[in-house]
Design an enzyme around this catalytic site. Structure first.
Site, PDB file in Angstrom:
ATOM      1  N   ILE A 152       0.853  -1.201   0.000  1.00 13.73           N
ATOM      2  CA  ILE A 152       0.000   0.000   0.000  1.00 13.73           C
ATOM      3  C   ILE A 152       0.885   1.247   0.000  1.00 13.73           C
ATOM      4  O   ILE A 152       0.692   2.171  -0.797  1.00 13.73           O
ATOM      5  CB  ILE A 152      -0.966   0.000   1.214  1.00 13.73           C
ATOM      6  CG1 ILE A 152      -1.899  -1.208   1.139  1.00 13.73           C
ATOM      7  CG2 ILE A 152      -1.778   1.295   1.252  1.00 13.73           C
ATOM      8  CD1 ILE A 152      -2.795  -1.415   2.355  1.00 13.73           C
ATOM      9  N   ALA A 232      -4.821   3.163   7.590  1.00 13.23           N
ATOM     10  CA  ALA A 232      -4.263   1.849   7.945  1.00 13.23           C
ATOM     11  C   ALA A 232      -5.072   1.219   9.082  1.00 13.23           C
ATOM     12  O   ALA A 232      -6.099   0.592   8.839  1.00 13.23           O
ATOM     13  CB  ALA A 232      -2.793   1.995   8.303  1.00 13.23           C
ATOM     14  N   ARG A 233      -4.594   1.397  10.312  1.00 17.69           N
ATOM     15  CA  ARG A 233      -5.310   0.865  11.475  1.00 17.69           C
ATOM     16  C   ARG A 233      -5.272   1.917  12.574  1.00 17.69           C
ATOM     17  O   ARG A 233      -4.279   2.603  12.764  1.00 17.69           O
ATOM     18  CB  ARG A 233      -4.656  -0.421  11.991  1.00 17.69           C
ATOM     19  CG  ARG A 233      -4.998  -1.658  11.187  1.00 17.69           C
ATOM     20  CD  ARG A 233      -6.481  -2.023  11.292  1.00 17.69           C
ATOM     21  NE  ARG A 233      -6.818  -3.238  10.566  1.00 17.69           N
ATOM     22  CZ  ARG A 233      -7.238  -3.274   9.298  1.00 17.69           C
ATOM     23  NH1 ARG A 233      -7.393  -2.171   8.599  1.00 17.69           N
ATOM     24  NH2 ARG A 233      -7.525  -4.435   8.734  1.00 17.69           N
ATOM     25  N   ASP A 256      -9.641   7.091   7.817  1.00 18.63           N
ATOM     26  CA  ASP A 256     -10.595   6.052   7.388  1.00 18.63           C
ATOM     27  C   ASP A 256     -10.823   5.047   8.519  1.00 18.63           C
ATOM     28  O   ASP A 256     -11.678   4.175   8.401  1.00 18.63           O
ATOM     29  CB  ASP A 256     -10.036   5.332   6.142  1.00 18.63           C
ATOM     30  CG  ASP A 256     -11.050   4.408   5.482  1.00 18.63           C
ATOM     31  OD1 ASP A 256     -12.232   4.801   5.399  1.00 18.63           O
ATOM     32  OD2 ASP A 256     -10.668   3.305   5.048  1.00 18.63           O
ATOM     33  N   GLU A 261     -14.396   1.492  16.190  1.00 18.46           N
ATOM     34  CA  GLU A 261     -15.287   1.698  15.039  1.00 18.46           C
ATOM     35  C   GLU A 261     -16.246   0.507  14.889  1.00 18.46           C
ATOM     36  O   GLU A 261     -15.886  -0.631  15.182  1.00 18.46           O
ATOM     37  CB  GLU A 261     -14.477   1.935  13.754  1.00 18.46           C
ATOM     38  CG  GLU A 261     -13.820   0.704  13.203  1.00 18.46           C
ATOM     39  CD  GLU A 261     -12.982   0.976  11.957  1.00 18.46           C
ATOM     40  OE1 GLU A 261     -12.237   1.961  11.915  1.00 18.46           O
ATOM     41  OE2 GLU A 261     -13.060   0.152  11.032  1.00 18.46           O
ATOM     42  N   HIS A 285     -14.140   3.553   6.953  1.00 18.62           N
ATOM     43  CA  HIS A 285     -13.283   2.380   6.744  1.00 18.62           C
ATOM     44  C   HIS A 285     -13.645   1.694   5.422  1.00 18.62           C
ATOM     45  O   HIS A 285     -14.040   0.536   5.370  1.00 18.62           O
ATOM     46  CB  HIS A 285     -13.368   1.381   7.912  1.00 18.62           C
ATOM     47  CG  HIS A 285     -12.216   0.407   7.897  1.00 18.62           C
ATOM     48  ND1 HIS A 285     -11.783  -0.258   9.014  1.00 18.62           N
ATOM     49  CD2 HIS A 285     -11.387  -0.032   6.885  1.00 18.62           C
ATOM     50  CE1 HIS A 285     -10.759  -1.044   8.702  1.00 18.62           C
ATOM     51  NE2 HIS A 285     -10.501  -0.921   7.406  1.00 18.62           N
ATOM     52  N   ILE A 286     -13.481   2.516   4.357  1.00 17.22           N
ATOM     53  CA  ILE A 286     -13.854   2.014   3.026  1.00 17.22           C
ATOM     54  C   ILE A 286     -12.630   1.945   2.108  1.00 17.22           C
ATOM     55  O   ILE A 286     -12.784   1.862   0.880  1.00 17.22           O
ATOM     56  CB  ILE A 286     -14.950   2.908   2.389  1.00 17.22           C
ATOM     57  CG1 ILE A 286     -14.653   4.397   2.607  1.00 17.22           C
ATOM     58  CG2 ILE A 286     -16.309   2.583   2.974  1.00 17.22           C
ATOM     59  CD1 ILE A 286     -14.359   5.173   1.406  1.00 17.22           C
ATOM     60  N   GLY A 287     -11.447   1.963   2.695  1.00 20.40           N
ATOM     61  CA  GLY A 287     -10.225   1.956   1.878  1.00 20.40           C
ATOM     62  C   GLY A 287     -10.205   0.840   0.847  1.00 20.40           C
ATOM     63  O   GLY A 287      -9.821   1.040  -0.307  1.00 20.40           O
ATOM     64  N   ALA A 288     -10.624  -0.352   1.264  1.00 21.84           N
ATOM     65  CA  ALA A 288     -10.543  -1.518   0.363  1.00 21.84           C
ATOM     66  C   ALA A 288     -11.819  -1.714  -0.432  1.00 21.84           C
ATOM     67  O   ALA A 288     -11.937  -2.669  -1.199  1.00 21.84           O
ATOM     68  CB  ALA A 288     -10.279  -2.764   1.195  1.00 21.84           C
TER      69      ALA A 288
HETATM   70  C1  3PG Z   1      -7.846  -4.621   5.024  1.00 21.42           C
HETATM   71  O1  3PG Z   1      -7.269  -4.899   6.065  1.00 21.42           O
HETATM   72  O2  3PG Z   1      -7.784  -5.348   4.024  1.00 21.42           O
HETATM   73  C2  3PG Z   1      -8.660  -3.348   4.953  1.00 21.42           C
HETATM   74  O3  3PG Z   1      -8.624  -2.650   6.144  1.00 21.42           O
HETATM   75  C3  3PG Z   1     -10.084  -3.597   4.497  1.00 21.42           C
HETATM   76  O4  3PG Z   1     -10.888  -4.077   5.479  1.00 21.42           O
HETATM   77  P1  3PG Z   1     -12.429  -4.446   5.132  1.00 21.42           P
HETATM   78  O5  3PG Z   1     -12.395  -5.600   4.198  1.00 21.42           O
HETATM   79  O6  3PG Z   1     -12.990  -4.777   6.462  1.00 21.42           O
HETATM   80  O7  3PG Z   1     -13.024  -3.253   4.495  1.00 21.42           O
END
Ligand code: 3PG
Length: 405
Positions: A152, A232-233, A256, A261, A285-288
């Site tokens: 990342i 990240a976290r 994020d 959360e 928390h919508i990064g992925a």
């Molecule tokens: C990850 O660790 O891959 C990301 O934080 C995405 O997490 P999520 O699948 O819960 O959105």
């Protein structure tokens, strides 16, 4: 193989699992007691989760569970230590959502720079204020500091270069050579990064070594008006220290991830940092969470199941002991028939010696085989000779010491 999917999962991934014979149960809303019950009821061997928590008590419901796959990168929602105690392998899908997370990090950086949220809100409220919003700084020539230069962090660095930015970075394993290849300036510590950048972007995993790493000492090295991005976290950053630094250094912040959360369901949630006065932007928390990333993650999770079904190996396993207690390897060349290995293992056992790892391969034609058995203690010469002569299926027996690294 029976597979339970306890989170939303790409449809094609489900079909792919079925195509090589998996019996798939997909219940996206399982969590807590309902997940524990489903693990017990389905007797699944494989469990796929996204953000759903997997706790110790869930693992006691079934002896069948052998593999948990985190359909994502971070696996801090899974009690890995509890899984390790029960010989349950845990695997993740690293790198598959790197681009999606990097895109969100850059969305936040660009949005903070132009104060897009206030900008749009004012317009929606019928307020035109070109003068106020003409004060953006621009990214070209500014320095981004990246903490964590895994897949990342590297995706963020590439995008920063495309914007004409300089990149400084710190990562636990970043060598000068790797830094040079990635065209980043290597810093010696997170504080060193903070002193050298205008924008600090965090891309470290949650781990005991990274907990609270971005603390007041690091944050106070930032120049006034700097931007801090955390996609990240939450536990990598001391959020109380961040709230203070927002006040004292007038930081702009894009987040994020947050302490405490909620999971995937909609609920009330207002973290203290989002209430802080200033330019503080937050996403959910919508990064992925792009369709591309979720498809890539589903493909990777399916591949882990496929390889496990076909070979018994676990790809991307995160809970294998890196360095065991083995001190020597016993190499047994033997006739490929029942009872030879049982004889060797029984002889080893009677000396109280433990088998740490074992592999047996068959030679072409199937007449003979070779077993490599890693032991926690060496056998004496006398014992080796006794074993070698003790069974007519043994062709040859050697023992070699393992070098500790
Ligand atoms: C990850 O660790 O891959 C990301 O934080 C995405 O997490 P999520 O699948 O819960 O959105």
């Amino acid at each position: 193989m029976k597979v339970l999917i306890a989170d939303k999962f790409d449809e094609k991934g489900i079909e792919d699992l079925k195509s090589f014979g998996c019996q798939v149960t997909c219940e996206a809303k399982l969590s807590g007691d309902s997940l524990r019950d489903a693990i017990a009821k389905t007797k699944c061997e494989g469990l796929i989760v996204r953000s759903t928590k997997v706790t110790e008590e869930m693992l006691d419901g079934s002896r069948a569970l052998a593999l948990i796959i985190r359909a994502g990168a971070g696996y801090d929602n899974i009690d890995v230590a509890a899984a390790s105690k029960r010989s349950i392998m845990v695997a993740n899908c690293p790198g598959k959502n790197a681009v999606a997370v990097a895109e969100l990090a850059f969305s936040l950086i660009l949005a903070l720079d132009r104060r897009l949220v206030e900008n749009v809100n004012d317009l929606r409220n019928g307020k035109w204020n070109k003068k106020e919003y003409s004060q953006a700084r621009g990214l070209k020539g500014r320095t981004i500091g990246i903490l964590g230069l895994g897949q990342i962090g590297q995706s963020v660095a590439r995008r920063a270069h495309a914007f004409g930015m300089d990149v400084v970075a710190w990562s636990r394993s970043l060598s000068s050579e790797k830094a040079e290849n990635l065209q980043v300036l290597r810093c010696t510590s997170p504080a060193d990064v903070a002193s050298s950048c205008d924008i600090l972007s965090i891309h470290l995993p949650s781990a005991p070594e990274t907990k609270g790493l971005v603390n007041s000492e690091v944050l106070n090295r930032l120049a006034p008006g700097s931007y801090v991005i955390n996609t990240a976290r939450q536990d990598v950053v001391d959020y109380d220290a961040l709230c203070n630094a927002v006040k004292t250094l007038d930081l702009r912040v894009g987040l994020d991830v947050y302490p405490k959360e909620p999971g995937a369901t909609a609920e009330d949630f207002l973290p203290a940092i989002i209430k802080a006065k200033g330019v503080i932007y937050g996403t959910h928390h919508i990064g992925a969470s792009t369709a591309q990333a979720q498809m890539a993650i589903a493909d990777a999770a399916v591949e882990v199941v496929r390889v496990f079904c076909e070979t018994g190996r676990v790809q991307n396993c995160v809970n294998l002991r890196r360095r065991g207690d083995a001190s020597c390897t016993l190499r047994v060349r033997h006739i490929n028939k029942p009872g030879v290995l049982a004889f060797v293992l029984n002889a080893v056992r009677t000396d109280g010696i433990n088998v740490e790892e074992m592999e047996n391969v068959i030679c072409d034609g199937g007449a003979s085989a070779c077993a490599q058995i890693k032991l926690d203690q060496s056998l004496t010469k006398a014992k080796l000779s006794k074993i070698e002569k003790g069974h007519d299926g043994i062709i040859g027996l050697t023992q070699s010491q393992l070098t500790k690294s």
